[in-house]
Design a protein around this motif. Structure first.
Motif, mmCIF file in Angstrom:
data_model
loop_
_atom_site.group_PDB
_atom_site.id
_atom_site.type_symbol
_atom_site.label_atom_id
_atom_site.label_comp_id
_atom_site.label_asym_id
_atom_site.label_seq_id
_atom_site.Cartn_x
_atom_site.Cartn_y
_atom_site.Cartn_z
ATOM 1 N N ILE A 5 0.843 -1.187 0.000
ATOM 2 C CA ILE A 5 0.000 0.000 0.000
ATOM 3 C C ILE A 5 0.880 1.239 0.000
ATOM 4 O O ILE A 5 1.788 1.359 0.829
ATOM 5 C CB ILE A 5 -0.942 0.029 1.221
ATOM 6 N N ASN A 6 0.618 2.137 -0.907
ATOM 7 C CA ASN A 6 1.353 3.399 -0.963
ATOM 8 C C ASN A 6 0.652 4.396 -0.058
ATOM 9 O O ASN A 6 0.828 4.394 1.146
ATOM 10 C CB ASN A 6 1.451 3.900 -2.401
ATOM 11 N N ALA A 7 -0.179 5.224 -0.615
ATOM 12 C CA ALA A 7 -0.848 6.248 0.189
ATOM 13 C C ALA A 7 -2.210 5.754 0.665
ATOM 14 O O ALA A 7 -2.873 4.957 0.000
ATOM 15 C CB ALA A 7 -1.018 7.522 -0.622
ATOM 16 N N MET A 8 -2.595 6.234 1.840
ATOM 17 C CA MET A 8 -3.952 6.031 2.354
ATOM 18 C C MET A 8 -4.464 7.380 2.798
ATOM 19 O O MET A 8 -3.699 8.225 3.271
ATOM 20 C CB MET A 8 -3.973 5.044 3.520
ATOM 21 N N GLY A 9 -5.755 7.587 2.629
ATOM 22 C CA GLY A 9 -6.281 8.899 2.968
ATOM 23 C C GLY A 9 -7.738 8.872 3.339
ATOM 24 O O GLY A 9 -8.417 7.848 3.228
ATOM 25 N N TRP A 10 -8.184 10.020 3.812
ATOM 26 C CA TRP A 10 -9.580 10.231 4.180
ATOM 27 C C TRP A 10 -10.131 11.412 3.385
ATOM 28 O O TRP A 10 -9.474 12.462 3.276
ATOM 29 C CB TRP A 10 -9.710 10.529 5.672
ATOM 30 N N TYR A 11 -11.318 11.213 2.853
ATOM 31 C CA TYR A 11 -12.050 12.249 2.151
ATOM 32 C C TYR A 11 -13.415 12.365 2.809
ATOM 33 O O TYR A 11 -13.841 11.468 3.544
ATOM 34 C CB TYR A 11 -12.215 11.901 0.674
ATOM 35 N N ARG A 12 -14.118 13.442 2.527
ATOM 36 C CA ARG A 12 -15.476 13.589 3.050
ATOM 37 C C ARG A 12 -16.351 14.288 2.019
ATOM 38 O O ARG A 12 -15.857 15.045 1.173
ATOM 39 C CB ARG A 12 -15.483 14.351 4.370
ATOM 40 N N GLN A 13 -17.632 14.005 2.140
ATOM 41 C CA GLN A 13 -18.602 14.620 1.242
ATOM 42 C C GLN A 13 -19.835 14.996 2.034
ATOM 43 O O GLN A 13 -20.518 14.126 2.594
ATOM 44 C CB GLN A 13 -18.969 13.684 0.087
ATOM 45 N N ALA A 14 -20.096 16.287 2.088
ATOM 46 C CA ALA A 14 -21.288 16.798 2.751
ATOM 47 C C ALA A 14 -22.411 16.903 1.714
ATOM 48 O O ALA A 14 -22.142 16.994 0.508
ATOM 49 C CB ALA A 14 -20.998 18.161 3.367
ATOM 50 N N PRO A 15 -23.657 16.902 2.158
ATOM 51 C CA PRO A 15 -24.776 17.004 1.216
ATOM 52 C C PRO A 15 -24.659 18.232 0.318
ATOM 53 O O PRO A 15 -24.420 19.346 0.796
ATOM 54 C CB PRO A 15 -25.996 17.100 2.131
ATOM 55 N N GLY A 16 -24.797 18.000 -0.984
ATOM 56 C CA GLY A 16 -24.755 19.103 -1.934
ATOM 57 C C GLY A 16 -23.370 19.626 -2.250
ATOM 58 O O GLY A 16 -23.231 20.612 -2.975
ATOM 59 N N LYS A 17 -22.347 18.967 -1.708
ATOM 60 C CA LYS A 17 -20.973 19.429 -1.937
ATOM 61 C C LYS A 17 -20.146 18.330 -2.576
ATOM 62 O O LYS A 17 -20.500 17.153 -2.540
ATOM 63 C CB LYS A 17 -20.332 19.866 -0.623
#
Length: 121
Positions: free
Chosen positions: A31-43
């Motif tokens: 595994i190279n990179a690991m990350g966290w993303y997020r998505q709010a409603p309408g965004k």
């Protein structure tokens, strides 16, 4: 097959803390990179934090100083410690991983299914 499974989301009051976990399993060579993303409603989905296999990290300006990303390479797991949470942190949080399934130059991007984080005011 490779799976990423997140856990640790939930409902918390503003100022509180949560810790998210994401475990990668299956036919993984490295595994190279690991990350966290997020998505709010309408965004749009946005980067929260990212960590390379060498330990380099980067954070979104909005979470710098409040969130900490870490990895346990032996467990193929990435964590996101979220402190001083704000209502604007409410979103579905997704982890991802850039990894190889066999030795060689090819890497693939995998996503988890997401975990809801809700911060009440």
């Amino acid at each position: 097959q490779v799976q990423l499974v997140e856990s640790g989301g939930g409902l918390v009051q503003a100022g509180g803390s949560l810790r998210l976990s994401c475990a990668a399993s299956g036919s993984i060579f490295s595994i190279n990179a690991m990350g966290w993303y997020r998505q709010a409603p309408g965004k749009q989905r946005e980067l929260v934090a990212r960590c390379t296999s060498g330990g380099s990290t980067n954070y979104a300006n909005s979470v710098e100083g409040r969130f900490t990303i870490s990895r346990d390479n032996a467990k193929n797991t990435v964590y996101l410690q979220m402190n001083s949470l704000k209502p604007e942190d409410t979103a579905v949080y997704y982890c991802n991983a850039v990894l190889s399934v066999v030795a060689g130059p090819y890497q693939y991007l995998y996503w988890g299914q997401g975990t809801q984080v809700t911060v009440s005011s």
